[in-house]
Every structure is written in C-alpha cells, then in structure tokens.
Design a protein around this motif. Structure first.
Motif, PDB file in Angstrom:
ATOM      1  N   SER A  51       0.841  -1.189   0.000  1.00 50.40           N
ATOM      2  CA  SER A  51       0.000   0.000   0.000  1.00 50.40           C
ATOM      3  C   SER A  51       0.881   1.246   0.000  1.00 50.40           C
ATOM      4  N   THR A  52       0.358   2.298  -0.577  1.00 47.85           N
ATOM      5  CA  THR A  52       1.117   3.544  -0.649  1.00 47.85           C
ATOM      6  C   THR A  52       0.826   4.436   0.546  1.00 47.85           C
ATOM      7  N   LYS A  53       1.778   5.251   0.908  1.00 48.39           N
ATOM      8  CA  LYS A  53       1.596   6.178   2.019  1.00 48.39           C
ATOM      9  C   LYS A  53       0.837   7.427   1.589  1.00 48.39           C
ATOM     10  N   THR A  54       0.736   7.627   0.280  1.00 46.30           N
ATOM     11  CA  THR A  54       0.120   8.836  -0.240  1.00 46.30           C
ATOM     12  C   THR A  54      -1.305   8.573  -0.722  1.00 46.30           C
ATOM     13  N   LYS A  55      -2.234   9.371  -0.215  1.00 45.62           N
ATOM     14  CA  LYS A  55      -3.632   9.280  -0.624  1.00 45.62           C
ATOM     15  C   LYS A  55      -3.878  10.047  -1.924  1.00 45.62           C
ATOM     16  N   GLY A  56      -3.162  11.146  -2.095  1.00 45.94           N
ATOM     17  CA  GLY A  56      -3.327  11.963  -3.292  1.00 45.94           C
ATOM     18  C   GLY A  56      -2.786  13.359  -3.075  1.00 45.94           C
ATOM     19  N   ILE A  57      -3.273  14.276  -3.904  1.00 48.69           N
ATOM     20  CA  ILE A  57      -2.823  15.668  -3.867  1.00 48.69           C
ATOM     21  C   ILE A  57      -4.032  16.585  -3.843  1.00 48.69           C
ATOM     22  N   GLU A  58      -3.990  17.571  -2.958  1.00 49.74           N
ATOM     23  CA  GLU A  58      -4.988  18.630  -2.968  1.00 49.74           C
ATOM     24  C   GLU A  58      -4.398  19.795  -3.753  1.00 49.74           C
ATOM     25  N   LEU A  59      -5.046  20.121  -4.861  1.00 54.17           N
ATOM     26  CA  LEU A  59      -4.598  21.213  -5.708  1.00 54.17           C
ATOM     27  C   LEU A  59      -4.957  22.535  -5.031  1.00 54.17           C
ATOM     28  N   VAL A  60      -3.979  23.441  -4.868  1.00 53.92           N
ATOM     29  CA  VAL A  60      -4.242  24.729  -4.228  1.00 53.92           C
ATOM     30  C   VAL A  60      -4.010  25.910  -5.172  1.00 53.92           C
ATOM     31  N   TYR A  61      -3.372  25.669  -6.321  1.00 55.53           N
ATOM     32  CA  TYR A  61      -3.059  26.745  -7.260  1.00 55.53           C
ATOM     33  C   TYR A  61      -2.949  26.146  -8.654  1.00 55.53           C
ATOM     34  N   ALA A  62      -3.648  26.725  -9.617  1.00 58.22           N
ATOM     35  CA  ALA A  62      -3.519  26.316 -11.016  1.00 58.22           C
ATOM     36  C   ALA A  62      -3.571  27.577 -11.869  1.00 58.22           C
ATOM     37  N   ALA A  63      -2.493  27.825 -12.607  1.00 57.67           N
ATOM     38  CA  ALA A  63      -2.403  29.031 -13.427  1.00 57.67           C
ATOM     39  C   ALA A  63      -2.075  28.657 -14.868  1.00 57.67           C
ATOM     40  N   PRO A  64      -2.934  29.035 -15.805  1.00 55.39           N
ATOM     41  CA  PRO A  64      -2.656  28.737 -17.210  1.00 55.39           C
ATOM     42  C   PRO A  64      -1.705  29.760 -17.817  1.00 55.39           C
ATOM     43  N   SER A  83     -10.012  19.991  -4.020  1.00 56.26           N
ATOM     44  CA  SER A  83     -10.442  18.616  -4.272  1.00 56.26           C
ATOM     45  C   SER A  83      -9.233  17.702  -4.203  1.00 56.26           C
ATOM     46  N   LEU A  84      -9.456  16.488  -3.721  1.00 59.09           N
ATOM     47  CA  LEU A  84      -8.382  15.507  -3.668  1.00 59.09           C
ATOM     48  C   LEU A  84      -8.251  14.826  -5.028  1.00 59.09           C
ATOM     49  N   LEU A  85      -7.058  14.858  -5.580  1.00 57.25           N
ATOM     50  CA  LEU A  85      -6.754  14.171  -6.830  1.00 57.25           C
ATOM     51  C   LEU A  85      -5.849  12.993  -6.513  1.00 57.25           C
ATOM     52  N   SER A  86      -6.257  11.790  -6.892  1.00 60.07           N
ATOM     53  CA  SER A  86      -5.402  10.629  -6.672  1.00 60.07           C
ATOM     54  C   SER A  86      -4.166  10.750  -7.562  1.00 60.07           C
ATOM     55  N   LEU A  87      -3.127  10.004  -7.234  1.00 64.39           N
ATOM     56  CA  LEU A  87      -1.877  10.101  -7.984  1.00 64.39           C
ATOM     57  C   LEU A  87      -2.010   9.611  -9.422  1.00 64.39           C
ATOM     58  N   ASP A  88      -3.059   8.854  -9.718  1.00 60.63           N
ATOM     59  CA  ASP A  88      -3.248   8.382 -11.089  1.00 60.63           C
ATOM     60  C   ASP A  88      -4.352   9.150 -11.826  1.00 60.63           C
ATOM     61  N   THR A  89      -4.746  10.315 -11.318  1.00 59.83           N
ATOM     62  CA  THR A  89      -5.760  11.132 -11.974  1.00 59.83           C
ATOM     63  C   THR A  89      -5.256  11.599 -13.335  1.00 59.83           C
ATOM     64  N   THR A  90      -6.094  11.486 -14.349  1.00 64.19           N
ATOM     65  CA  THR A  90      -5.773  11.983 -15.684  1.00 64.19           C
ATOM     66  C   THR A  90      -6.365  13.374 -15.823  1.00 64.19           C
ATOM     67  N   LEU A  91      -5.519  14.348 -16.162  1.00 65.36           N
ATOM     68  CA  LEU A  91      -5.971  15.717 -16.370  1.00 65.36           C
ATOM     69  C   LEU A  91      -6.068  16.008 -17.863  1.00 65.36           C
ATOM     70  N   LEU A  92      -7.052  16.817 -18.233  1.00 65.82           N
ATOM     71  CA  LEU A  92      -7.260  17.224 -19.616  1.00 65.82           C
ATOM     72  C   LEU A  92      -7.245  18.739 -19.671  1.00 65.82           C
ATOM     73  N   SER A  93      -6.426  19.295 -20.548  1.00 68.50           N
ATOM     74  CA  SER A  93      -6.351  20.736 -20.730  1.00 68.50           C
ATOM     75  C   SER A  93      -6.922  21.095 -22.090  1.00 68.50           C
ATOM     76  N   VAL A 118       0.502  17.347  -0.749  1.00 63.78           N
ATOM     77  CA  VAL A 118       0.429  15.884  -0.696  1.00 63.78           C
ATOM     78  C   VAL A 118      -0.359  15.480   0.545  1.00 63.78           C
ATOM     79  N   VAL A 119      -1.348  14.591   0.360  1.00 64.37           N
ATOM     80  CA  VAL A 119      -2.157  14.089   1.473  1.00 64.37           C
ATOM     81  C   VAL A 119      -1.766  12.639   1.712  1.00 64.37           C
ATOM     82  N   LEU A 120      -1.330  12.354   2.925  1.00 63.83           N
ATOM     83  CA  LEU A 120      -0.937  10.994   3.275  1.00 63.83           C
ATOM     84  C   LEU A 120      -2.169  10.160   3.597  1.00 63.83           C
ATOM     85  N   ASN A 121      -2.048   8.839   3.562  1.00 65.61           N
ATOM     86  CA  ASN A 121      -3.156   7.944   3.885  1.00 65.61           C
ATOM     87  C   ASN A 121      -3.708   8.227   5.270  1.00 65.61           C
ATOM     88  N   SER A 122      -4.915   7.783   5.528  1.00 68.36           N
ATOM     89  CA  SER A 122      -5.608   8.085   6.780  1.00 68.36           C
ATOM     90  C   SER A 122      -4.889   7.520   8.002  1.00 68.36           C
TER      91      SER A 122
END
Length: 128
Positions: free
Chosen positions: A1-14, A73-83, A106-110
């Motif tokens: 099992s992984t220690k990382t639950k995912g990533i919470e995005l806090v900033y996105a700039a195009p 929002s929590l994004l899992s490490l395998d989330t596919t993003l589309l731009s 980075v959000v660690l597992n519970s």
C-alpha cells in the motif's frame, strides 16, 4: 500500500499567448469535473499589469474557507488531467502554445492523516 492518498490542488495558473488566447480549461478527465476555467483580461492602458496589447490570466486558487476560498479537491496520484485551450485562429501568432503551472499539497493515507507540506507552510508562497 502507498503512504500517499493523493494531492490537494491549491493553485492552477494557465499560460497562453496573446492576442489569440480565448480561454483555458482544466478537467479531471476521469470524472469530467471542470477544475479550473480562466478567460484572459486584456490590457487597455499604460498601467503596470494592464498594458495595452497584453493579457492577464488570473489563477484558480483553493484553500481555507475562512480566507474566502473554495476547498481543494483531492486528486489521486493516477488522476488523468485534460487541458483545453480555445484560440482565435484568425489572429496570426507564431509559436502558439499553452501550459499550466500548479501547486498542490500531498495528502498521506488516513493512517497518518497528515499533509505534506502542512498548509501553514504554504502561506506567503502563493501570490494571486
């Protein structure tokens, strides 16, 4: 099992080039959720950051509700993003491109229920 639950995005700039950039969108391709939508504002004067012939692209920000922001929002490490970049092709501009610059927590597992880096360490690093 992984220690990382995912990533919470806090900033996105195009980033896209004037004068042909109409808008940019960032989607979670796995769910269809629109994460960020930005339309540029076009400069109309000689003032700094409002220069005629240039555009500004404000970032999408997430964080604490007490600071007037939507929660990330929590994004899992395998989330596919589309731009998606919408462009006015009637305006000639060589080297047309688009990209995103993002920051996340980075959000660690519970088991540990911690974030890295802690939200408090982000203060002063994000300028909107």
């Amino acid at each position: 099992s992984t220690k990382t639950k995912g990533i919470e995005l806090v900033y996105a700039a195009p980033h896209c080039h004037a004068p042909s950039c109409i808008s940019m969108e960032l989607y979670n391709a796995d769910t269809g959720e629109l994460i960020c939508h930005v339309k540029p504002t076009f400069g109309v004067s000689n003032e700094v950051y409002n220069e005629k012939g240039f555009l500004a692209l404000p970032p999408c920000l997430w964080g604490e509700e007490s600071e007037g922001l939507l929660p990330p929002s929590l994004l899992s490490l395998d989330t596919t993003l589309l731009s998606i970049k919408k462009n006015n092709s009637t305006m000639g501009h060589t080297g047309e491109m688009a990209s995103w610059q993002m920051r996340g927590v980075v959000v660690l597992n519970s088991e540990t229920s911690e974030k890295y880096p802690p939200s408090s360490s982000l203060r002063g690093q994000i300028h909107g």
